[in-house]
Design a protein around this motif. Structure first.
Motif, PDB file in Angstrom:
ATOM      1  N   GLN A 248       7.292   3.667   8.043  1.00 44.19           N
ATOM      2  CA  GLN A 248       6.344   4.563   7.463  1.00 44.19           C
ATOM      3  C   GLN A 248       5.205   5.430   8.442  1.00 44.19           C
ATOM      4  O   GLN A 248       4.378   6.397   7.892  1.00 44.19           O
ATOM      5  CB  GLN A 248       5.264   3.839   6.059  1.00 44.19           C
ATOM      6  CG  GLN A 248       4.699   4.974   5.262  1.00 44.19           C
ATOM      7  CD  GLN A 248       4.006   3.999   4.201  1.00 44.19           C
ATOM      8  OE1 GLN A 248       4.071   2.923   4.118  1.00 44.19           O
ATOM      9  NE2 GLN A 248       3.469   4.673   3.033  1.00 44.19           N
TER      10      GLN A 248
ATOM     11  N   GLY B  17      10.249  -2.154   0.294  1.00 44.99           N
ATOM     12  CA  GLY B  17       9.172  -2.184   1.020  1.00 44.99           C
ATOM     13  C   GLY B  17       7.766  -1.688   1.131  1.00 44.99           C
ATOM     14  O   GLY B  17       6.854  -2.257   1.191  1.00 44.99           O
ATOM     15  N   ASP B  18       7.930  -0.532   0.473  1.00 45.24           N
ATOM     16  CA  ASP B  18       6.445   0.335   0.286  1.00 45.24           C
ATOM     17  C   ASP B  18       5.816  -0.258  -1.027  1.00 45.24           C
ATOM     18  O   ASP B  18       4.566  -0.483  -1.086  1.00 45.24           O
ATOM     19  CB  ASP B  18       7.178   1.877  -0.240  1.00 45.24           C
ATOM     20  CG  ASP B  18       7.446   2.671   0.825  1.00 45.24           C
ATOM     21  OD1 ASP B  18       7.768   1.947   2.035  1.00 45.24           O
ATOM     22  OD2 ASP B  18       7.224   4.001   0.890  1.00 45.24           O
TER      23      ASP B  18
ATOM     24  N   GLN C 165       8.792  -2.629   7.436  1.00 44.21           N
ATOM     25  CA  GLN C 165       8.409  -1.614   6.671  1.00 44.21           C
ATOM     26  C   GLN C 165       7.334  -0.693   7.522  1.00 44.21           C
ATOM     27  O   GLN C 165       7.567   0.491   7.410  1.00 44.21           O
ATOM     28  CB  GLN C 165       7.723  -2.028   5.362  1.00 44.21           C
ATOM     29  CG  GLN C 165       7.535  -1.055   4.259  1.00 44.21           C
ATOM     30  CD  GLN C 165       6.105  -0.294   4.417  1.00 44.21           C
ATOM     31  OE1 GLN C 165       5.209  -1.025   5.301  1.00 44.21           O
ATOM     32  NE2 GLN C 165       6.104   0.817   3.615  1.00 44.21           N
TER      33      GLN C 165
ATOM     34  N   SER D 239      14.944  -0.780   5.984  1.00 45.72           N
ATOM     35  CA  SER D 239      13.879  -0.279   4.968  1.00 45.72           C
ATOM     36  C   SER D 239      12.692  -0.978   4.930  1.00 45.72           C
ATOM     37  O   SER D 239      11.646  -0.464   4.206  1.00 45.72           O
ATOM     38  CB  SER D 239      14.563   0.114   3.853  1.00 45.72           C
ATOM     39  OG  SER D 239      14.817  -0.919   2.934  1.00 45.72           O
ATOM     40  N   GLY D 240      12.649  -2.349   5.066  1.00 50.44           N
ATOM     41  CA  GLY D 240      11.822  -3.116   4.632  1.00 50.44           C
ATOM     42  C   GLY D 240      11.823  -4.028   3.551  1.00 50.44           C
ATOM     43  O   GLY D 240      10.939  -4.663   3.158  1.00 50.44           O
ATOM     44  N   ALA D 241      13.061  -3.779   2.751  1.00 51.76           N
ATOM     45  CA  ALA D 241      13.630  -4.626   1.770  1.00 51.76           C
ATOM     46  C   ALA D 241      14.056  -6.006   2.237  1.00 51.76           C
ATOM     47  O   ALA D 241      14.647  -5.796   3.379  1.00 51.76           O
ATOM     48  CB  ALA D 241      14.387  -3.735   0.870  1.00 51.76           C
TER      49      ALA D 241
ATOM     50  N   ARG E 299       5.911  -3.468  -1.769  1.00 51.20           N
ATOM     51  CA  ARG E 299       5.171  -4.915  -1.191  1.00 51.20           C
ATOM     52  C   ARG E 299       3.864  -4.410  -0.697  1.00 51.20           C
ATOM     53  O   ARG E 299       3.104  -5.128  -0.790  1.00 51.20           O
ATOM     54  CB  ARG E 299       6.131  -5.449  -0.378  1.00 51.20           C
ATOM     55  CG  ARG E 299       6.094  -6.881  -0.640  1.00 51.20           C
ATOM     56  CD  ARG E 299       7.435  -7.478   0.254  1.00 51.20           C
ATOM     57  NE  ARG E 299       7.533  -7.199   1.284  1.00 51.20           N
ATOM     58  CZ  ARG E 299       8.737  -6.481   1.857  1.00 51.20           C
ATOM     59  NH1 ARG E 299       9.656  -6.366   1.117  1.00 51.20           N
ATOM     60  NH2 ARG E 299       8.806  -6.147   2.911  1.00 51.20           N
ATOM     61  N   VAL E 300       3.895  -3.102   0.337  1.00 51.18           N
ATOM     62  CA  VAL E 300       2.537  -3.061   0.732  1.00 51.18           C
ATOM     63  C   VAL E 300       1.489  -2.645  -0.505  1.00 51.18           C
ATOM     64  O   VAL E 300       0.391  -3.168  -0.373  1.00 51.18           O
ATOM     65  CB  VAL E 300       2.636  -1.579   1.567  1.00 51.18           C
ATOM     66  CG1 VAL E 300       1.247  -1.244   2.086  1.00 51.18           C
ATOM     67  CG2 VAL E 300       3.713  -1.727   2.721  1.00 51.18           C
TER      68      VAL E 300
ATOM     69  N   ASN F 125       0.828  -6.179  -2.083  1.00 54.62           N
ATOM     70  CA  ASN F 125      -0.160  -6.934  -1.101  1.00 54.62           C
ATOM     71  C   ASN F 125      -1.738  -6.509  -1.513  1.00 54.62           C
ATOM     72  O   ASN F 125      -2.607  -7.211  -1.498  1.00 54.62           O
ATOM     73  CB  ASN F 125       0.198  -7.162   0.344  1.00 54.62           C
ATOM     74  CG  ASN F 125       1.437  -7.753   0.117  1.00 54.62           C
ATOM     75  OD1 ASN F 125       1.995  -8.706  -0.634  1.00 54.62           O
ATOM     76  ND2 ASN F 125       2.309  -7.590   1.461  1.00 54.62           N
TER      77      ASN F 125
ATOM     78  N   ASN G 129       7.624  -7.178   5.935  1.00 58.08           N
ATOM     79  CA  ASN G 129       6.464  -6.412   6.131  1.00 58.08           C
ATOM     80  C   ASN G 129       6.194  -5.654   7.308  1.00 58.08           C
ATOM     81  O   ASN G 129       5.837  -4.442   7.637  1.00 58.08           O
ATOM     82  CB  ASN G 129       5.109  -7.337   5.761  1.00 58.08           C
ATOM     83  CG  ASN G 129       5.202  -7.785   4.255  1.00 58.08           C
ATOM     84  OD1 ASN G 129       5.747  -7.355   3.536  1.00 58.08           O
ATOM     85  ND2 ASN G 129       4.280  -8.588   4.212  1.00 58.08           N
TER      86      ASN G 129
END
Lengths: 239, 239, 239, 239, 239, 239, 239
Positions: D126, F84-85, D122, D155-157, F87-88, F91, D119
């Motif tokens: 952005q 990742g996006d 990520q 990438s946050g993955a 998951r934002v 959540n 998290n």
């Protein structure tokens, strides 16, 4: 330099050039080089600060333009570069000095004052949204370690000197200083040396109007700026 | 100048050019040069501020455009450049002046007021997100040190003068002032000198509408702006 | 490199180049390479930090320019690169050290201090609006784990070394160090090794003015900077 | 790729390219590819993390550069990429882990820890003013769901693996892992497999200095880093 | 103008051009010139504000588009330029007016109101992140100093007028006004003069729908907007 | 498209192109198109979400990569695009859902949840300093209005569907869905339809590892993700 | 337009073009023109809002896409342009409306609501870091002043209309409306006129799915959206 500046490394204080330069800091030094010279000389008797002023007009009031400042009873400073920028640093210097007296009940040392100012100057070389200070201060004072003379640099560095010139023609003056400076100069001789340097590099005649002199003697440890008559006497000696 | 401006050193106040110039500050001076001239003259009797106004139309109300301002009982100012920018500084000047009376129970000195304004002006030359002030103020006042006349500069510098002109044709006017100014001028002679300067550089006839005059005399230490009739009398004397 | 820099990947700290480089960090390393060399050597007896200083003028006061700093009783540091940037890190190092004593009633370890400084340095490589630190610190200290010597890197990395040089000609000095370093060097031999390295890469004669030496011995665990006489003695040994 | 990068889609993390790529994230992966490889292998007996370190000099202290970290009693991590960036994530991992123990009186699961770190990662893909993390973590731990091994992506993955390599030559190592990995490997066999992979892709000899190994066994659920001797034994087995 | 605009001096409000212009302010004036004209005329009997509206469609409700606004009982305003921008200023004008009544128990003067609005307008010419207001207000009111008529300028300047037009064809209208305006006009004659000006510069027929008129008479000091019938009567007189 | 992108209209979310496009939003859709497809199908019996996962390696743990999420007891979501996006948003969806239960003591409706998420997504299309979300969610749930299926769009729009595919090859899948979808499908038939669509567009064999299925039936209103065996059964039916 | 756009005046909302245009606002209008048309018609009986929707797929749920919104009991709105942007304004409209009821115990007027929304819209045309709203709202309501119909404009302006169309082909529809609109239309006739306009400009058949109608009648002053059957009846009348 051509390629680097063309490539834009000199457009922001937060950007290094490939060879590790901060061009904006170097250009701030150029701003100082555009201003009339200022000289500081330290002897065993004390420190003298001598500044040449550019008179914009015959009707300008010489006294209104200050290049030499009393910071505290025991410390003075002389500047070369942008007047407005210098005032920011001089105001800060006076605050630091007062705040030291309040907090520690004793005068700030010349070195500590120089370091505090240089910390502020460094901030303006590492953060976006500002430019470096286009000014160099020569700070002279006397404290327990005796007389001292420091130069602040737009990069946030500072250097101690026995004698140094900044501003226009400072390279030529520094050469002369290196040749003529002697450890055992009296403060009067130091002032005359400084005035002779100014005479050499500038066609304009030195007068008690376009020269400012500040000095602090080890015997009374009080920084004072000379009045017109006093400056006149020194000028007569070197004419 | 070609290369430097092409390279974009003149696009932001936070960027020095390689030769140490802040182009945006120099362009702010250009903004002042586009405006009709304003003159300040200091004599032993006091200070006079004389401003030429550009009438945009025959139907414009001359009084509505102010170039000369009362700051406090003992201080006035005249501007050349952008009206809106001038008002910011004049408002600040009045606040500084009031605040000094409140804090110290005494009128602010002309020098201190000038320095405070110049500190504000300097901020607008070192921080991103703003532009320098496109205006120059001539500040005239009388305090314990006698009459004084200061000019603020868009760089944050300030200079004291016996007499000075700013705005369009100020170079020519300053030449005349340097020739004709005498320490022993009466304030009336000073006003006539100023009006003659304006006449010389501008084809447009001077009238009590397009000229503003403010003055402070040492005998009463009250800054006042002249009314139309008074201005008319002076104009008659120089016609 | 040509294409990448032309394409502007090196203009901001927050931009990777296609091959995964942070050019601004690499350029900060270039800034360090422009400065005179600094050497750290660790032996079983302790750690020595040796720095060459560039004298800008014969009238410069050598002592006024510090490249070696006492951080705490048991830790010192030497720098190469921008003086102003170094001071930011040295000030922070002293604060971290004091704060550790206050919070945990014990001296900070050399490793923890290095890591804290490196965390700060890393922040300046990932956030917009700043530039990386243009300085490398060699940090030497003695704690429960014995003597240790660390180098901070402008990327936020740090490395432990037996001996290492940074700054101008550091590649050549490191080659010599790799050849000549022995685990069983005495601290005196280490200092002589360091001075010999400096002599080899620089035509300028080493003097007690342009060399700074700091050391900490395992027997007293007190970091101290050598005085001129002491430095002079070592210089005599290697001449 | 030519057109897209020329058009500048790869200059900011907040900009998609026309084909939906975040180039800055892909370049962060390139930063990882520049670093020596790191391998994670999960077996029924536990998880092993094996990292190759690049020695910058013979005098560098191998131990000072950590690529394998203990996060909590039951979780460890290994990194490839920028050391400074890794430390930010490792510090955060330790905080998340402690905070879980404080709030819920129980150890954090490997998956939850991985998700929390991802998290954070990520966020750096952005929002303007930052760059993505130039580092990949392999996170190995044992909790109620048994042993697990995760890889964080810039990438946050994040992805779970039985075995995976990241960093230089990771493609070749992953091919080998896919061929040689068996579910019934013992942890010792897994370590030997990892070391053999490192040997295959790198000419530099493996030593107990340039290899780091961390492991956690299901029988005691304690993550520990191997000492030099232990590493030496494994190296002997694969020589 | 070619070179300056090509060089980008007109892209930000915080940038002066080399000749001291703020192009964005000049372009805001262009935005005003794109809008149908608005006229203000002051006579001894009071002030009249006359605005031409552009009907986007035959089905547009003329009343819904306001170019003339009541600010307070004794002050009104007419605008030319961007409707949305005008509303910001009109809202602020009403607040300033109310706030003056609350604080000082008396109506705000027309001049003070104009100055307050102009201070706001100036802010939008000196700070980054905004654009200047693309609107000019004509402010008419009656207070102790009699009737007055002011024009705000996008630069933050303001001017008093006997009669003035802004918006499309304002140059031609101002020429006519200068010729035809007489100090002793009745307010009715003033309105007819204004309407005749509008007729002259625009082919579109004037109707009680596309013309707005506001006026304040010295005898009752109440600003009011004319209804359709009243406007119709005036239109008949000038047809 | 050539001219517009060349002109840079696609470099910032806060800039419209001349033809009214927000290119960055369209490129975010491209990011979704790069990801394996995800399908949602609504029938009278409930809603099924079916997602294809890309296995990066044979050693990747299929379960570790989630494309289908339980949001609340009665709502689930499936994603295509950046993990990742996603998951934002997931959540946030869980928070909105919990917060609705806390505030109103009842489960959030599928529509309200979709709208709340879309409000967040819209913010990322109108404010500088961020990029749009590179992900599309299919949200399926059952509430008082029966089963519903929504798709969030990177522009901040959302749409209800009977059946829809997003991600790679979604155009082809949507064509098939439009042909084969019938209102009276059972949920089992819907799942088989979805799996057949995936088979048709992708050469890679479908396995219980690379397919995820979530469903909610009207009879128990509980969203659940299918286990491997259950998925295996459905795969057998379509093989 | 070529030169201006090439010169970049259309890249930021805070920049005027030399001819006084805000291109970003004009491009926002282009965004509206890309969307299917929306029509508002006011008659003595009340106001009708008629919107055409684009069905992205046969499987899309028509009801899920709203172009007509109930704002309060007595006010409704229809949009054309970006759905996400519209929702921001609709949410704000509902808040303004509720807040008016709370503060003043009475329903907000249609005009005041329109003005409040337009103030918000204007902010997005003068401040950096955002883009203008890519949407136009038609707001219809009934209050003490009778029925009214307003159109918000992306520039922050608003206009009242008897009848108006926005979105794709709005120019052609507005021509038809100007020809066919009569003051004495019944609301039913108005709806039929609107539907006929939609039929004329769009080849796609109108259905009760792709058309939305909202209306408020003076007799009950309640805004309601028509159901499918009601829409179906109107469609039959115009087929």
């Amino acid at each position: 330099m051509f390629t680097s500046t063309m490539a834009g490394y000199d457009r922001a204080i937060t950007v290094f050039s490939p060879d590790g330069k901060l061009f904006q800091v170097e250009y701030a030094v150029s701003a100082v080089k555009r201003a009339p010279p200022t000289i500081g000389i330290k002897t065993k008797e004390g420190v003298a600060l001598i500044a040449k002023k550019r008179m914009l007009s015959k009707l300008m009031e010489a006294e209104s333009v200050e290049k030499v400042f009393r910071i505290d009873e025991h410390i003075g400073a002389a500047m070369a570069g942008l007047y407005g920028d210098a005032r920011v640093l001089v105001n800060r210097a006076r605050e630091e000095s007062q705040s030291n007296r309040l907090s520690f009940k004793e005068p700030i040392t010349t070195l500590l004052l120089t370091r505090r100012l240089s910390n502020l100057i460094q901030l303006f070389t590492q953060n976006a949204g500002v430019r470096p200070f286009g000014v160099i201060l020569l700070i002279g004072g006397i404290d327990d370690s005796g007389p001292s003379l420091y130069m602040t640099h737009p990069s946030g560095a500072y250097y101690g000197y026995k004698a140094v010139a900044v501003g226009a023609e400072s390279d030529r003056i520094n050469e002369v200083l290196e040749k003529k400076y002697r450890e055992d100069l009296s403060l009067d001789e130091a002032i005359k040396l400084g005035l002779n340097c100014l005479k050499e590099v500038d066609k304009e005649e030195l007068t008690s109007e376009n020269v400012e002199i500040g000095l602090i003697r080890i015997k009374d440890k009080k920084f004072k700026k000379l009045g017109r008559e006093e400056i006149g006497k020194y000028l007569k000696m070197v004419s």
